[in-house]
Design an enzyme around this catalytic site. Structure first.
Site, PDB file in Angstrom:
ATOM      1  N   ARG A  10       0.671  -1.188  -0.113  1.00 63.36           N
ATOM      2  CA  ARG A  10      -0.472  -0.408   0.370  1.00 63.36           C
ATOM      3  C   ARG A  10       1.055   1.299   0.088  1.00 63.36           C
ATOM      4  O   ARG A  10       0.034   2.307  -0.417  1.00 63.36           O
ATOM      5  CB  ARG A  10      -1.014  -0.075   0.849  1.00 63.36           C
ATOM      6  CG  ARG A  10      -1.772  -1.055   0.955  1.00 63.36           C
ATOM      7  CD  ARG A  10      -3.302  -0.802   1.907  1.00 63.36           C
ATOM      8  NE  ARG A  10      -4.329  -2.182   2.007  1.00 63.36           N
ATOM      9  CZ  ARG A  10      -5.308  -2.428   2.635  1.00 63.36           C
ATOM     10  NH1 ARG A  10      -5.152  -1.992   3.574  1.00 63.36           N
ATOM     11  NH2 ARG A  10      -5.925  -3.374   2.480  1.00 63.36           N
ATOM     12  N   LYS A  18     -19.686 -16.849   0.373  1.00 59.71           N
ATOM     13  CA  LYS A  18     -21.335 -16.276   0.981  1.00 59.71           C
ATOM     14  C   LYS A  18     -21.569 -15.556  -0.217  1.00 59.71           C
ATOM     15  O   LYS A  18     -21.243 -14.752  -1.124  1.00 59.71           O
ATOM     16  CB  LYS A  18     -21.642 -15.943   2.102  1.00 59.71           C
ATOM     17  CG  LYS A  18     -21.114 -17.203   3.584  1.00 59.71           C
ATOM     18  CD  LYS A  18     -20.972 -15.738   4.772  1.00 59.71           C
ATOM     19  CE  LYS A  18     -20.997 -17.071   5.528  1.00 59.71           C
ATOM     20  NZ  LYS A  18     -20.837 -15.597   7.039  1.00 59.71           N
ATOM     21  N   GLY A  41      -9.579  -8.987  -1.657  1.00 58.80           N
ATOM     22  CA  GLY A  41      -7.779 -10.401  -1.571  1.00 58.80           C
ATOM     23  C   GLY A  41      -7.404 -11.249  -1.892  1.00 58.80           C
ATOM     24  O   GLY A  41      -6.623 -11.020  -2.343  1.00 58.80           O
ATOM     25  N   GLY A  79     -13.231  -3.571   0.567  1.00 57.45           N
ATOM     26  CA  GLY A  79     -14.976  -2.960   0.786  1.00 57.45           C
ATOM     27  C   GLY A  79     -14.886  -2.083  -0.334  1.00 57.45           C
ATOM     28  O   GLY A  79     -15.852  -1.414  -0.919  1.00 57.45           O
TER      29      GLY A  79
END
Ligand code: AMP
Length: 393
Positions: A35, A196, A349, A372
């Site tokens: 990052r 999910k 990720g 996110g």
């Protein structure tokens, strides 16, 4: 289109840059500087232009209190090594002393403010706090794509008080993903996996309105398989989302979008790398067994479709890729994406990690840096950190 750092004059200005330096650390050392490296193009550009640079970031979740292990000094040291010039690490992110220190910066000098989240006002998007931050610069640049889905003082509030533009990393993210969603070259294929369905409903709904073909894999495919009447044994299934899966299949059908489920699967007798395993048709998971990966026929089918695409978006692994024996599906899809000559975008990720592990990250158009934030952008949501920036005329 949002203004970027290249659309404003920064020469001789003090530029307040929100970066995402939320990096993993161990024993006061940065263990993965990806990052930090991702912000270098913006920082180098500003320094070359003769700006002085005031950097701000959060690190971890200190919940509004000072936590020694979440101080940013080790990040300043790492950045200083990467830029081969000093980076001053300040003791706080607001206040008179900080204002004096940043006022003393000469063109080409950098300072890093202390962890923004040591102040509860940051996450509360407190007006007064945003105004205090704004006093530290003449121009505000947001290069923290990974935090752009949060409306915090440093990602949104501060933009009300300064000319506000995107950094080069932020710009690449919103341009590439925005272009793919708004005006994709077709065929446009999305490959969605992960554990999910419940985490991906917004994403699936938005993509069904845009793609030509949706390829489903990973644990979430199991809920779809149940929705079409397959037996899936002990597989991970969200029983309360079966009707939602059925609804998504109907929606795809009425939108003339091909929604494709795995035709064969790798099943295992237990959730373990050394369990007994075999490949079966999607209708034939034996009682007591569980689906761990997509099968070779599915990999071949998905790859043939991916290769023909002119735009590809991939989010989520095709199987339990952390276990070597169930990593084939994810690897196969990654290889097809790497071989595709269209615009290829990989986010999340796990998909990024799988691609890196296979040494294929350099073969895709864009590896998205936001977890996110990437998901929310793909869901078609407006990110507060992006909305706060100035529009191009
Ligand atoms: P997500 O965070 O939703 O993208 O999900 C990633 C996780 O999904 C990874 O840790 C995978 O191990 C897991 N996963 C993928 N396929 C399966 C599967 N068939 N059964 C259980 N977990 C899975």
């Amino acid at each position: 289109m949002k203004k970027s750092v290249k659309d404003v004059d920064v020469k001789g200005k003090r530029v307040l840059v929100r970066v995402d330096f939320n990096v993993p650390m161990e024993g006061g050392r940065v263990t993965d500087d990806t990052r930090i490296r991702a912000t270098l193009p913006t920082l180098q550009y500003l320094l070359d232009q003769g700006a002085s640079v005031v950097l701000m970031s959060h690190l971890g979740r200190p919940d509004g209190k000072v936590k020694d292990e979440l101080k940013l000094a080790p990040v300043a040291r790492r950045l200083s090594d990467l830029l081969a010039r000093p980076v001053e690490s300040l003791a706080d992110c607001v206040g008179t002393e900080v204002e004096q220190k940043v006022a003393a910066l000469a063109p080409g000098q950098l300072a890093l403010l202390e962890n923004l989240r040591f102040h509860p006002e940051e996450e509360a998007n407190d007006k007064g706090f945003a105004q205090q931050l704004a006093r530290l610069g003449d121009v505000y640049v947001n290069d923290a794509f990974g935090a752009a889905h949060r409306a915090h003082a440093s990602t949104a509030g501060v933009a009300s008080y300064l000319p506000a533009v995107s950094g080069l990393l932020m710009q690449a993210e919103i341009d590439v993903i925005g272009q793919a969603l708004e005006d994709p070259k077709r065929p446009f294929i999305a490959i969605i996996g992960g554990a999910k369905v419940s985490d991906k409903i917004g994403l699936l709904r938005n993509l069904i309105g845009k793609v030509d073909t949706l390829l489903i894999g990973g644990g979430m495919a199991n809920t779809f398989l149940v929705a079409i009447g397959c037996q899936v044994g002990e597989s991970l299934v969200e029983r309360d989302k079966v009707s939602e899966a059925r609804e998504l299949i109907r929606l795809a059908d009425s939108s003339a979008v091909q929604l494709i489920l795995p035709r064969d699967v790798v099943v295992a007798s237990a959730f373990a790398n050394d369990a007994e395993s075999k490949t079966v048709s999607c209708q034939q998971t034996p009682d007591g067994w569980r689906i761990m990966d997509i099968g070779p026929a599915t990999v071949k089918q998905y790859s043939d479709i991916i290769i023909t695409a002119r735009t590809v978006v991939w989010n989520g692994p095709m199987g339990v890729y952390e276990m070597e024996r169930f990593a084939e599906g994810t690897r196969g899809v990654g290889e097809a994406i790497a071989a595709c000559t269209g615009v290829t975008i990989v986010g999340g990720g796990d998909a990024v990690a799988a691609l890196e592990r296979a040494g294929l990250a350099a073969n895709v158009t864009h590896v998205s840096t936001g977890g996110g934030a990437t998901l929310e952008l793909l869901e078609g949501r407006v990110l507060p950190g992006v909305a706060a920036l100035q529009d191009k005329e």
